[in-house]
Design a protein around this motif. Structure first.
Motif, PDB file in Angstrom:
ATOM      1  N   LEU A   3       4.932   4.097  12.626  1.00 14.60           N
ATOM      2  CA  LEU A   3       5.671   4.418  11.410  1.00 14.60           C
ATOM      3  C   LEU A   3       6.100   3.166  10.649  1.00 14.60           C
ATOM      4  O   LEU A   3       6.139   3.155   9.419  1.00 14.60           O
ATOM      5  N   ARG A   4       6.407   2.083  11.384  1.00 15.41           N
ATOM      6  CA  ARG A   4       6.856   0.865  10.699  1.00 15.41           C
ATOM      7  C   ARG A   4       5.749   0.292   9.824  1.00 15.41           C
ATOM      8  O   ARG A   4       6.023  -0.266   8.743  1.00 15.41           O
ATOM      9  N   LYS A   5       4.479   0.434  10.253  1.00 20.61           N
ATOM     10  CA  LYS A   5       3.355  -0.058   9.449  1.00 20.61           C
ATOM     11  C   LYS A   5       3.186   0.806   8.198  1.00 20.61           C
ATOM     12  O   LYS A   5       2.935   0.285   7.104  1.00 20.61           O
ATOM     13  N   GLU A  11       6.089   0.759   0.964  1.00 17.08           N
ATOM     14  CA  GLU A  11       7.006  -0.044   0.150  1.00 17.08           C
ATOM     15  C   GLU A  11       6.278  -1.118  -0.652  1.00 17.08           C
ATOM     16  O   GLU A  11       6.705  -1.468  -1.756  1.00 17.08           O
ATOM     17  N   VAL A  12       5.169  -1.655  -0.132  1.00 12.97           N
ATOM     18  CA  VAL A  12       4.365  -2.605  -0.909  1.00 12.97           C
ATOM     19  C   VAL A  12       3.866  -1.929  -2.183  1.00 12.97           C
ATOM     20  O   VAL A  12       3.913  -2.505  -3.282  1.00 12.97           O
ATOM     21  N   VAL A  13       3.408  -0.691  -2.037  1.00 10.54           N
ATOM     22  CA  VAL A  13       2.913   0.057  -3.201  1.00 10.54           C
ATOM     23  C   VAL A  13       4.066   0.373  -4.148  1.00 10.54           C
ATOM     24  O   VAL A  13       3.967   0.196  -5.364  1.00 10.54           O
ATOM     25  N   ARG A  14       5.185   0.859  -3.591  1.00 14.23           N
ATOM     26  CA  ARG A  14       6.321   1.248  -4.421  1.00 14.23           C
ATOM     27  C   ARG A  14       6.930   0.054  -5.165  1.00 14.23           C
ATOM     28  O   ARG A  14       7.269   0.158  -6.343  1.00 14.23           O
ATOM     29  N   PHE A  18       4.496  -7.719  -1.828  1.00 18.28           N
ATOM     30  CA  PHE A  18       4.924  -7.905  -0.443  1.00 18.28           C
ATOM     31  C   PHE A  18       6.340  -8.474  -0.357  1.00 18.28           C
ATOM     32  O   PHE A  18       7.105  -8.115   0.538  1.00 18.28           O
ATOM     33  N   SER A  19       6.682  -9.359  -1.262  1.00 15.90           N
ATOM     34  CA  SER A  19       7.998  -9.987  -1.222  1.00 15.90           C
ATOM     35  C   SER A  19       9.107  -8.964  -1.460  1.00 15.90           C
ATOM     36  O   SER A  19      10.096  -8.900  -0.713  1.00 15.90           O
ATOM     37  N   LYS A  20       8.949  -8.144  -2.513  1.00 15.92           N
ATOM     38  CA  LYS A  20       9.954  -7.118  -2.805  1.00 15.92           C
ATOM     39  C   LYS A  20      10.003  -6.057  -1.709  1.00 15.92           C
ATOM     40  O   LYS A  20      11.082  -5.552  -1.373  1.00 15.92           O
ATOM     41  N   ALA A  21       8.839  -5.733  -1.150  1.00 16.06           N
ATOM     42  CA  ALA A  21       8.798  -4.759  -0.059  1.00 16.06           C
ATOM     43  C   ALA A  21       9.573  -5.266   1.145  1.00 16.06           C
ATOM     44  O   ALA A  21      10.278  -4.510   1.831  1.00 16.06           O
ATOM     45  N   VAL A  24      13.229  -4.569   0.998  1.00 18.61           N
ATOM     46  CA  VAL A  24      13.584  -3.162   1.219  1.00 18.61           C
ATOM     47  C   VAL A  24      13.582  -2.807   2.704  1.00 18.61           C
ATOM     48  O   VAL A  24      14.450  -2.070   3.185  1.00 18.61           O
ATOM     49  N   VAL A  25      12.567  -3.345   3.439  1.00 18.79           N
ATOM     50  CA  VAL A  25      12.453  -3.004   4.864  1.00 18.79           C
ATOM     51  C   VAL A  25      13.107  -4.058   5.755  1.00 18.79           C
ATOM     52  O   VAL A  25      12.960  -4.026   6.980  1.00 18.79           O
ATOM     53  N   PHE A  26      13.807  -5.009   5.139  1.00 19.84           N
ATOM     54  CA  PHE A  26      14.522  -6.056   5.869  1.00 19.84           C
ATOM     55  C   PHE A  26      13.585  -6.865   6.775  1.00 19.84           C
ATOM     56  O   PHE A  26      13.808  -7.016   7.984  1.00 19.84           O
ATOM     57  N   ALA A  27      12.507  -7.355   6.175  1.00 17.95           N
ATOM     58  CA  ALA A  27      11.537  -8.177   6.894  1.00 17.95           C
ATOM     59  C   ALA A  27      11.031  -9.270   5.958  1.00 17.95           C
ATOM     60  O   ALA A  27      11.177  -9.194   4.736  1.00 17.95           O
ATOM     61  N   THR A  28      10.433 -10.277   6.544  1.00 17.03           N
ATOM     62  CA  THR A  28       9.884 -11.349   5.721  1.00 17.03           C
ATOM     63  C   THR A  28       8.591 -10.893   5.073  1.00 17.03           C
ATOM     64  O   THR A  28       7.965  -9.920   5.510  1.00 17.03           O
ATOM     65  N   GLN A  29       8.185 -11.640   4.044  1.00 17.32           N
ATOM     66  CA  GLN A  29       6.934 -11.313   3.352  1.00 17.32           C
ATOM     67  C   GLN A  29       5.761 -11.369   4.309  1.00 17.32           C
ATOM     68  O   GLN A  29       4.880 -10.505   4.275  1.00 17.32           O
ATOM     69  N   SER A  30       5.742 -12.371   5.183  1.00 18.89           N
ATOM     70  CA  SER A  30       4.618 -12.515   6.117  1.00 18.89           C
ATOM     71  C   SER A  30       4.576 -11.362   7.120  1.00 18.89           C
ATOM     72  O   SER A  30       3.496 -10.907   7.517  1.00 18.89           O
ATOM     73  N   THR A  31       5.761 -10.867   7.521  1.00 15.33           N
ATOM     74  CA  THR A  31       5.814  -9.734   8.463  1.00 15.33           C
ATOM     75  C   THR A  31       5.255  -8.479   7.812  1.00 15.33           C
ATOM     76  O   THR A  31       4.496  -7.718   8.439  1.00 15.33           O
ATOM     77  N   VAL A  32       5.606  -8.248   6.543  1.00 13.87           N
ATOM     78  CA  VAL A  32       5.081  -7.087   5.822  1.00 13.87           C
ATOM     79  C   VAL A  32       3.583  -7.207   5.651  1.00 13.87           C
ATOM     80  O   VAL A  32       2.834  -6.237   5.854  1.00 13.87           O
TER      81      VAL A  32
END
Length: 299
Positions: A3-5, A11-14, A18-21, A24-32
């Motif tokens: 589910l996390r993926k 959120e990337v689409v919304r 990646f940075s804005k996503a 929202v999910v409280f993660a770094t850009q590289s993690t997303v």
């Protein structure tokens, strides 16, 4: 598919990147970015067409995005419903009660439970104790009120213990006795409840301990009809004392039954290995409180 993926991809689409996503999910850009890449590897096709700092959905991405929204929404709904269930804002209480004594013991508690937990649906069935025990074991209901003793397949919580009373025509020679044991009724016909009522077993076993089989002349389920049969002189009937006191009849007298192991001892029962719902546990707590108040009044 984690589910996390799916959440990261949605959120990337919304959010349009990646940075804005990540915010929202409280993660770094590289993690997303890594989560989306792992999702693409798992599915086997690209989901995003990356053009410079912008990304747009591929045909496969459109499909995954649509389903991901549905999956994540259902997950959120699931969590909300479970939280509501734990908070007793919703749920179902499946409960079984016997016809004898339930009005006196449980009607007030029903009203209190409904007031406290209006979102909980109460599903009630009404049978004799033996039938109620069967459907508790079958998993059709969670809880039932039944006469003790019960088998080791059940756990139980005490509700009420009352001596039985013998109902006799007011002009019967035994009607003025202070108490009776069943040996005095050896020659008298008796009226029992229908098959499946545990109180029948209590009476039959006590008679057999005195060495005789009672002459059963009638069986019925409604209490009022049992009382009228006794008033008509068909035979002796048996009710818990508190019910006999409440249902006084001009043509009947009731005499306490002085007999070992014949008390009407009712308890809430449930399957020993059952995982009770929050609603069922709330009902047991309410019954325990009601019993405590009853003892306080009696004391």
């Amino acid at each position: 598919m984690e589910l996390r993926k799916l959440r990261a991809f949605v959120e990337v689409v919304r959010q349009g990147g990646f940075s804005k996503a990540g915010k929202v999910v409280f993660a770094t850009q590289s993690t997303v970015s890594k989560a989306v890449k792992q999702l693409e590897d798992e599915i086997g096709v690209p989901l995003l067409d990356r053009i410079g700092h912008r990304s747009r959905l591929t045909a496969a991405g459109e499909i995954v995005y649509r389903h991901a929204i549905r999956i994540l929404t259902e997950r959120d709904d699931l969590v909300s419903e479970l939280n509501a269930l734990r908070g007793l804002k919703c749920g179902i209480l499946k409960l079984g009660l016997p016809p004898v004594g339930s009005g006196i013991l449980f009607a007030k508690l029903f009203a209190i439970f409904r007031k406290c937990y209006p979102g909980v649906e109460m599903r009630l069935v009404e049978y004799g104790s033996e039938r109620l025990e069967e459907i508790v074991l079958a998993g059709e209901i969670e809880l039932a009120a039944s006469l003790l003793p019960v088998s080791e397949a059940f756990e139980w919580q005490d509700v009420k213990r009352e001596p039985l009373a013998v109902l006799l025509p007011i002009d019967h020679k035994l009607s003025r006795c202070q108490s009776l044991d069943l040996s005095k009724l050896r020659e008298m016909p008796v009226i029992l409840f229908e098959t499946g009522f545990a109180s029948n077993r209590v009476i039959m076993d006590a008679c057999r301990r005195h060495g005789f089989e009672p002459r059963v002349v009638a069986r019925s389920s409604p209490i009022d009809f049992v009382i009228e049969l006794a008033a008509a002189g068909m035979g002796a009937a048996f009710l818990p004392r508190m019910i006999a006191e409440q249902r006084r009849h001009l043509s009947l007298a009731w005499v306490p039954l002085h007999e070992a192991d014949t008390d009407w001892h009712i308890a809430m029962i449930w399957r020993r290995d059952a995982c009770l719902s929050p609603a069922a546990r709330a009902w047991l707590d309410l019954v325990a409180c009601g019993r405590a108040e009853d003892h306080s009044v009696n004391d």
